[in-house]
Design an enzyme around this catalytic site. Sequence first.
Site: not given
Length: 370
Positions: A18, A101, A141
């Site tokens: 990001a 994340c 992922k």
Amino acid sequence: MKIGPIEVWPPVVLAPMAGITNAPFRTLCREQGGGLYVSEMITTRALVERNAKTMAMIRFGPAERPRSVQLYGVDPGVVGRAAEIVAGEGLADHIDLNFGCPVPKVTRRGGGSALPYKRDLLRRIVRAAVAGAGALPVTMKMRKGIDDDHLTYLDAGRIAAEEGLSAVALHGRTAVQHYGGTADWDAIARLKDAVPEIPVLGNGDIWTAEDALRMMARTGCDGVVVGRGCLGRPWLFRDLDHAFRGSAERARPALGEVAATMARHAGLLVECFGSETHGVLDFRKHVGWYLKGFPLGAETRRELATATTLAGLRERLAALPAGLPWPGEAADGPRGKSTARERVLLPDGWLDDPRDAAVPADAELATSGG
């Protein structure tokens, strides 16, 4: 390495980051060597709602092929619709799903690295994405799990293979580790053993091309995903390209070449954002990464990191001692955040039932970028 119909050589993927892996940074990296270069995280709700900022982020240069976009979502219906939009409107050639994340604003909604704990919800999301993507390859992922007491990567890998994903990437850390400690490469090997039918990519602690070769030799993984190791160092992809072709040649740019790359990076950001102020401010976070290891004073670094105009930044970069050699190990090592977290923020009751497939309230983020 093949991801669906896409040939990836060398077997290297730029990790979605990001605020980092926008079109300008991908351009700098792609020019250095082959591989797959993935966009910043795009939230599926924002894509489906045609959020202006999000639509601008799904922007690829004319030379970017294949085009890879990473999607984040928690609601299977929204994720499936977003995949349909990407495929139907030709926005990308490959979709990656974010289940790795670890940032609190994502995990506290049940997304990112928190989501694989809910096995049935994960399966619903993956199935919806594959159906929506049609002929486009879909990958994912992930991390090892929430913490060492709640590991999910083997179950998640099996779900990925069963539901038709084209590859799976594992960051060898848990969410609570964030980027602290050492990546567990043995977990990557265990995942490869568990799902031999699809490519497994390893991620974590790849700071040099030699690290990538060691990871593949040790784990048997099919490729590597490079994240923090390339911050301020797009030429790492040149090293990786050479290494996988059997060459010992490595990029060792003197400060003059580094400064020229910095100036170009800033200029590309200004062009991308259509605003000099925005572009120069966004570039500031890259300064420390580019200059890591070079013997420059704090005042010089501060001046570069506080520039407000492109002309001012270029003037200060031009004044750097161009002949300073590459600092070697001082620049090759870890970069970026490296601290662990005390705990992972999760929705209330998240750990009560791993088979609960309900979508958490207010789970979908309205804006993209992590």
